[in-house]
Design an enzyme around this catalytic site. Structure first.
Site, PDB file in Angstrom:
ATOM      1  N   CYS A  70      41.921  25.276 -25.869  1.00 52.72           N
ATOM      2  CA  CYS A  70      42.425  26.114 -24.780  1.00 52.72           C
ATOM      3  C   CYS A  70      41.344  27.042 -24.255  1.00 52.72           C
ATOM      4  O   CYS A  70      41.245  27.275 -23.047  1.00 52.72           O
ATOM      5  CB  CYS A  70      43.646  26.901 -25.242  1.00 52.72           C
ATOM      6  SG  CYS A  70      45.058  25.826 -25.579  1.00 52.72           S
ATOM      7  N   HIS A  87      49.250  22.423 -25.106  1.00 55.69           N
ATOM      8  CA  HIS A  87      49.317  23.812 -25.551  1.00 55.69           C
ATOM      9  C   HIS A  87      49.737  24.685 -24.373  1.00 55.69           C
ATOM     10  O   HIS A  87      49.565  24.307 -23.204  1.00 55.69           O
ATOM     11  CB  HIS A  87      47.964  24.273 -26.079  1.00 55.69           C
ATOM     12  CG  HIS A  87      47.587  23.650 -27.382  1.00 55.69           C
ATOM     13  ND1 HIS A  87      46.623  24.198 -28.188  1.00 55.69           N
ATOM     14  CD2 HIS A  87      48.024  22.542 -28.022  1.00 55.69           C
ATOM     15  CE1 HIS A  87      46.485  23.452 -29.275  1.00 55.69           C
ATOM     16  NE2 HIS A  87      47.322  22.436 -29.191  1.00 55.69           N
ATOM     17  N   CYS A 106      43.109  28.746 -28.860  1.00 53.75           N
ATOM     18  CA  CYS A 106      42.417  27.845 -29.784  1.00 53.75           C
ATOM     19  C   CYS A 106      41.145  27.338 -29.098  1.00 53.75           C
ATOM     20  O   CYS A 106      40.937  27.568 -27.906  1.00 53.75           O
ATOM     21  CB  CYS A 106      43.337  26.682 -30.169  1.00 53.75           C
ATOM     22  SG  CYS A 106      43.528  25.443 -28.862  1.00 53.75           S
ATOM     23  N   GLU A 155      48.531  27.296 -22.926  1.00 51.16           N
ATOM     24  CA  GLU A 155      47.511  27.638 -21.938  1.00 51.16           C
ATOM     25  C   GLU A 155      47.203  26.453 -21.025  1.00 51.16           C
ATOM     26  O   GLU A 155      47.052  26.623 -19.809  1.00 51.16           O
ATOM     27  CB  GLU A 155      46.229  28.107 -22.640  1.00 51.16           C
ATOM     28  CG  GLU A 155      46.405  29.370 -23.450  1.00 51.16           C
ATOM     29  CD  GLU A 155      46.841  29.124 -24.896  1.00 51.16           C
ATOM     30  OE1 GLU A 155      46.639  30.041 -25.727  1.00 51.16           O
ATOM     31  OE2 GLU A 155      47.371  28.040 -25.223  1.00 51.16           O
TER      32      GLU A 155
END
Length: 159
Positions: A89, A56, A86, A58
């Site tokens: 993250c 992801h 999320c 991040e």
């Protein structure tokens, strides 16, 4: 009150999200990490291009920033995310210990375009044995022995 500086860094995170999406690397998510006025980490979603469900924006940006700064903690850094992080993250961000987190789109906005993480939040509230993916403990003395070794280790770095 959001400053012009903060808006400018958020625009860079949004640019990262568009860049990754346009390249077909993954979903429309981007992140920049700032220390002072310097960008020390960048990332956009790489899930599709790397076949890595943890890639992801991040997480990619945290890895980039930690590599750049040669540290595993992002003290005094600010994280700018194109979308509210999320659960994975969010955990990674907290482990990296930045000073602040900024985000543009909300988790509800993400859910509206097909990125709904609510099922993960829901699963955390369910007893382990009732979860969709069972979490099964296999207690072993050998595993505890490694923990005991860690407790006795004199040259460990706490984090």
């Amino acid at each position: 009150m959001i400053t012009e500086r903060e808006k400018q860094f958020m625009l860079l995170a949004i640019e990262e999200s568009a860049k990754g999406m346009s390249a077909g690397h993954g979903g429309p998510f981007g992140c920049v990490i700032v220390k002072g006025d310097e960008i020390v980490g960048r990332g956009h979603n790489l899930v599709l291009s790397t076949n890595d469900p943890t890639a992801h924006a991040e997480v990619v940006a945290i890895r980039d920033a930690c590599s750049h700064l040669q540290t595993f903690q992002l003290d005094d850094c600010e994280i700018y995310c194109s979308c509210e992080p999320c659960p994975m993250c969010f955990g990674a961000i907290y482990w990296s210990r930045p000073a602040k987190i900024f985000y543009a789109n909300t988790k509800q906005d993400a859910a509206a375009i097909g990125f709904d993480d609510q099922f993960i939040y829901d699963q955390l509230e369910i007893p382990m044995h009732e979860r969709k993916i069972p979490l099964i403990s296999i207690k072993m003395d050998e595993a505890w022995a490694v923990f005991e070794d860690w407790q006795r280790k004199n040259d460990k770095t706490q984090y």
